[in-house]
Scaffold this motif. Structure first.
Motif, short mmCIF file in Angstrom:
data_model
loop_
_atom_site.label_atom_id
_atom_site.label_comp_id
_atom_site.label_asym_id
_atom_site.label_seq_id
_atom_site.Cartn_x
_atom_site.Cartn_y
_atom_site.Cartn_z
N PRO A 31 0.81 9.72 2.00
CA PRO A 31 0.37 8.43 2.01
C PRO A 31 -0.75 7.91 0.85
CG PRO A 31 -0.06 9.49 4.05
CD PRO A 31 0.46 10.34 3.09
N PHE A 32 -0.44 6.78 0.66
CA PHE A 32 -1.00 6.28 -0.51
C PHE A 32 -2.63 6.32 -0.41
CE2 PHE A 32 -3.15 2.57 -2.69
CZ PHE A 32 -2.65 2.66 -4.00
N ALA A 33 -2.79 5.88 0.87
CA ALA A 33 -4.33 5.57 1.11
C ALA A 33 -5.20 6.85 1.18
CB ALA A 33 -4.61 5.05 2.55
N LEU A 34 -4.48 8.01 1.15
CA LEU A 34 -5.12 9.29 0.99
C LEU A 34 -4.84 9.79 -0.26
CD1 LEU A 34 -6.47 11.75 2.30
CD2 LEU A 34 -4.13 12.49 2.86
N ALA A 68 -4.55 7.85 -3.27
CA ALA A 68 -5.41 7.01 -4.44
C ALA A 68 -6.89 7.27 -4.42
CB ALA A 68 -5.00 5.47 -3.71
N PRO A 69 -7.44 7.61 -3.14
CA PRO A 69 -8.93 7.71 -3.82
C PRO A 69 -9.02 9.26 -4.33
CG PRO A 69 -8.27 7.59 -1.27
CD PRO A 69 -7.10 7.38 -1.89
N LEU A 72 0.63 -1.17 0.04
CA LEU A 72 -0.02 0.08 0.00
C LEU A 72 0.78 1.31 -0.02
CD1 LEU A 72 -2.77 -1.34 2.61
CD2 LEU A 72 -2.85 -1.30 0.06
#
Lengths: 506, 328, 166
Positions: free
Chosen positions: A388-391, A393-394, A227
């Motif tokens: 961070p990817f999880a922020l 990416a969406p 991730l």
């Protein structure tokens, strides 16, 4: 000489503090619309157009054309960072720009892309400055057969005889052609391959397909490996700019070749998109580091960017001199010219000298301003990779969806984006090459139209493709490029044997 | 809340029978243009936008959306789907009947709300200035003996000028080859480059090359001359172009330029836009636009407009049937 | 040779199977194209008819896909297309994305974005709740400001957002 005096006069017009301010605002806005997929030069221009109705036409066109420069620069940013082309002409930039970013060389790739853009644009402006009338006449020689020649040449320079699985190259190319054919056929005026579905009537838009194939699929691939973004530990400071610049002179041949290709494609309305592919294809064919292309070769970023911008800039020439827009943004600018009471066409250069030369001077200044502004933003954009990817990416996915929607204002296109995202994921994993598909999609129907227009005109006679020097040259050049690989192999073998022979004799 | 209020107000207006424009737009108005940016419909929309904003005719912003796919079919589908939405307008030309007839698209202008017809656009027979043709008769004579047939070119297959090309063939007993390009602009350049023999462009699409001396008008496909007498190219004005019937080519054709709304809007909403366009056609921006494009001013609304549409549609159906353009 | 011999983490969807499915799907696509093209006329009548090129390209695709199919069937190597673990990761992104696109159709882009942001950040990332809440609310607001207000580009809206006067 007279032209140079006019140009100096133009600089005086363009260099008022007011016009410089418009230039900066325009470039900044252009970068914003260039970065967001789905918003493009036409949006930026269209949004400011109403504001300019009350302005002096020269200031107005300076403001609007600066948006155009900004958008040209901005398109490269998302291509390099996220493999998502912000504009159609920056697709080829992703081929090597994104791998560079993955290797932690995002800042280097961005600098290369921006500088190449600047060089290409400069080549285009020089062309407009010195040979405008001549070139405008040359563009008139392009009939349907010649257009087909240009498209054919683009295909051949890009596809050639690669080393990948041939069946998969052909399949990918075919899919691109078929996607391009869906919808209304210009020549017969009938709908093709819509199977009665009204959503398919408008065909497959290039950007929707590309956002899915390249952008969405890349996020799916990234997440497979964990991730986080690949290559997030990039060195980011402005020294990279200077280091990259120091390496550029070594690539003079590529820069020159791409500039020429771009100017050519811009004047004969082949367009910036075709130019970028052709520039990349030729660079790959003639580079000594051919093997490295597609794996993060800086030459693979320089070549398409230079060509796209040389083309994008030169495309303003047919607009001014002939009244035909070379791109969608140029088309909106054209509408603006008319509303300000300026009639584009051969007489514009005679009747509205101060306007034309003011515009040309603003092209030089706008590009310099553009380059300085985008270079200053390199660290900002490169540092996005640290979030961070999880922020991120969406947000990327939402922006992709909006991009797909705004192209045609169709919700169906968001579904298409998702489908192509999945297709891209599968194709990348089982090694169906995506580039031929994209190339065929963007040029396929135009090549087919040109072919059929030529055949209609000749009454079914195929010799129209060799009917004059221009089109014959294009066709022969194309075939030569197609078989460039085998030809050089052959030559190499012959030469190699000769070199071997004396040794054998010893 | 606000919408409910206006619905009630509108209902009250209907009940009391007053025709006062009780309705006003509450969000940005979208003008959908079924052609690409830069084309003549797009220019009309942007002129309207300029006229509205300069003269402050509406408080809400005007947004222009180009939806050129499928010869405007997609834009019409969008209006079809937006029934009841009073914040959408669509610019219309003859395509409003031609595209559905030629592609079997399930749309019909009767499902839309006609707002106003703004003007009519003439078509002119243009040739390359280096060619010897001076009159329509010269051109027809040359076409009779030409082999392979003379080439004409234009906007696209089964569109207005393709129809004109076929109509000319039938009336003059000649054979022409029509090459569809992607619009009037390319057709104009192809004519200047000598790749085609003639085109049937609108005045606005050809004016640049006419003034530059690369193309020449032979006749206008109308019963009477255009009314604009300002000099355009050399000592010629639009009014100096003779009507085709006078030159023995009995072909006349004009194209409407108008505005529609989606279906199922209230009478008040329709009235608001009719009033708006009445004001727009009086603005200097609009008058300048008409003159620049040599359009025939012809404002119609209400039953007058509907009657025009019905007659014009019947004529197109007839012409298209004869030309073999109807999808089967 | 057998898949069971591999360590459990390496288990997954066989690449050969995917290759075969893709090749078959492409052949199906080609068949569809050929059916449509020959239905409209794919000959040469003084020039190519409108089905001429799609039909030829359709055959080309058919042949290329057949080759791909043959080489996939004959392939000796047993490669893994995607391991089950990787597939689970991909699904964690793809499923929310699917729900998001589905949501756009009913809730419009703003409410869907809010929900998608929240869902994604909660399932994929490890953020504090207030970060998630702030990001999920801010992103749609910024998008609204950029597109609807600054660029006047209307995006799909739910009836709820539409009643706010946009």
């Amino acid at each position: 000489m007279d032209d140079l005096q006019q140009l100096l006069l133009g600089f005086q017009v363009a260099l008022t503090w007011q016009n410089v301010a418009f230039m900066i605002v325009g470039v900044l806005l252009g970068i914003v619309v260039g970065v967001l997929p789905g918003l493009g030069g036409p949006n930026g221009v269209a949004i400011l157009l109403p504001l300019t109705f009350g302005m002096d036409p020269t200031s107005a066109i300076i403001l609007l054309s600066s948006i155009y420069w900004g958008a040209l620069f901005g398109g490269a940013i998302t291509s390099v960072l996220f493999n998502i082309p912000g504009e159609a002409w920056s697709v080829a930039t992703t081929f090597d720009g994104y791998p560079m970013a993955v290797q932690g060389r995002a800042a280097e790739a961005l600098t290369a892309a921006f500088t190449a853009s600047f060089i290409g644009a400069l080549a285009g402006v020089l062309l407009i400055t010195f040979v405008a009338p001549l070139v405008a006449k040359f563009a008139l020689r392009f009939g349907p057969a010649e257009f087909f020649g240009v498209f054919f040449l683009t295909f051949c320079s890009f596809v050639g005889m690669g080393k990948e699985n041939k069946a998969k190259i052909v399949a990918s190319l075919s899919i691109g052609f078929l996607l391009a054919a869906v919808g209304l056929d210009t020549i017969s005026g009938d709908l093709r391959m819509t199977f009665g579905q009204t959503e398919l009537m408008k065909g497959f838009d290039f950007l929707v397909v590309v956002i899915g194939l390249f952008g969405v699929s890349e996020i799916l691939l990234t997440i497979e490996e964990g991730l986080h973004f690949k290559g997030k530990r990039a060195a980011i400071d402005l020294k990279v700019v200077l280091k990259t610049w120091a390496r550029l002179p070594a690539y003079w041949a590529t820069l020159l070749r791409s500039s020429v290709v771009g100017m050519w494609m811009g004047v004969t309305p082949g367009g910036a998109i075709a130019a970028s592919f052709m520039g990349y294809g030729l660079a790959k064919r003639f580079s000594r580091r051919r093997e490295n292309f597609g794996k993060g070769e800086i030459e693979g970023v320089l070549a398409p960017e230079t060509a796209a911008h040389a083309a994008g800039t030169s495309a303003l020439l047919p607009m001014l001199a002939l009244g035909i827009p070379g791109s969608a943004t140029a088309a909106v600018l054209l509408g603006g010219l008319l509303i300000w009471g300026l009639q584009p066409g051969p007489l514009l250069f005679v009747e509205k000298k101060e306007f034309v030369w003011g515009l040309i001077a603003s092209m030089y200044l706008g590009n310099v301003a553009g380059l300085l502004i985008v270079l200053a933003t390199v660290p900002v954009f490169a540092s996005i990779m640290r979030i961070p990817f999880a922020l991120v990416a969406p947000i990327i996915l939402i922006v992709c969806a909006i991009g797909a929607y705004t192209v045609e204002g169709s919700r169906f296109d968001i579904w298409l984006m998702l489908v192509f995202g999945f297709v891209g994921y599968v194709f990348k994993k089982i090694e169906y090459p995506l580039a031929p598909l994209v190339l065929a999609l963007v040029l396929g129907d135009r090549a087919e139209d040109a072919f059929r227009q030529a055949i209609l005109g000749s009454g079914g006679d195929l010799s129209v493709f060799f009917s004059n020097g221009l089109v014959s040259t294009l066709m022969i050049l194309a075939v030569l490029l197609l078989f460039w690989g085998p030809i050089t192999d052959l030559f190499g073998r012959v030469r190699g044997r000769r070199r071997l022979d004396p040794r054998l004799a010893e | 809340m606000r919408r409910a209020f206006w619905t009630m107000a509108a209902a009250a207006a209907v009940i009391s029978g007053t025709a006062a424009a009780a309705w006003e737009p509450s969000r940005p108005i979208e003008i959908i243009v079924p052609f690409p940016p830069g084309g003549s419909s797009d220019q009309m929309a942007r002129t309207i936008q300029a006229a509205i904003q300069k003269n402050n005719l509406v408080k809400q912003p005007i947004i222009i959306l180009n939806k050129p796919a499928a010869a405007g079919g997609e834009a019409m589908m969008e209006i079809q789907k937006s029934a009841g939405d009073p914040h959408k307008l669509i610019t219309t030309s003859s395509g409003i009947y031609m595209t559905p007839l030629a592609t079997k698209l399930p749309v019909n202008w009767r499902d839309f709300t006609p707002v106003a017809m703004l003007a009519q656009d003439d078509f002119v027979l243009w040739v390359n200035a280096q060619k010897p043709y001076r009159t329509a008769k010269d051109f027809i004579e040359a076409a009779k003996s030409a082999s392979p047939p003379l080439k004409t070119g234009g906007n696209g297959s089964k569109r207005e000028d393709n129809l004109l090309s076929v109509y000319m063939e039938q009336q003059a007993g000649i054979k022409l080859t029509y090459i569809p390009y992607q619009g009037g602009g390319p057709a104009s350049v192809q004519l200047a480059g000598g790749h085609i023999e003639a085109n049937m462009n609108n005045p606005a699409e050809e004016v640049a090359n006419w003034r530059a001396g690369s193309s020449r008008p032979l006749c206008v496909f109308a019963n009477k001359r255009m009314s604009y007498t300002a000099k355009i190219a050399g000592d010629m004005s639009w009014a100096d172009i003779p009507p085709c019937p006078e030159q023995g080519l009995n072909v006349t054709y004009q194209m409407l330029r108008g505005m529609f709304m989606p279906g199922k809007v209230t009478a008040e909403q329709q009235l608001f836009y009719v009033d708006l366009f009445k004001k727009i056609v009086e603005t200097p921006e609009w008058k300048e636009y008409l003159e620049r494009n040599a359009l025939v001013p012809d404002f119609r609304s209400g039953p007058d407009f509907v009657k025009f549409l019905e007659e014009d549609e019947a004529r197109h159906k007839d012409l298209m049937t004869k030309a073999g353009f109807i999808a089967n | 040779m057998s898949v069971d011999a591999l360590p459990s983490a390496e288990r997954g969807l066989s690449r050969r199977l995917v290759e075969i499915v893709v090749a078959l799907a492409l052949m199906g696509l080609a068949g569809l194209v050929l059916w449509d093209s020959y239905g409209r006329g794919a000959g040469w009548e003084g020039g190519p008819q409108n089905g001429y090129f799609p039909a030829r390209v359709g055959w080309l695709l058919m042949i290329a896909a057949a080759f791909a199919l043959i080489s996939a069937v004959r392939a000796r190597r047993r490669e893994i297309f995607v391991t089950w673990e990787q597939l689970r990761q991909v699904a964690r992104v793809f499923v929310p994305l699917l729900l998001f696109v589905l949501g756009v159709a009913y809730l419009g882009i703003y409410i869907s974005s809010l929900l998608f942001m929240a869902l994604f950040m909660l399932t994929v990332g490890s953020f504090r709740l207030w970060t998630v809440a702030a990001a999920s609310v801010l992103v749609p607001l910024v998008i609204f400001w950029v597109f609807e207000i600054q660029f006047l580009v209307p995006l799909p809206k739910s009836p709820f957002v539409a009643t706010l006067g946009f």
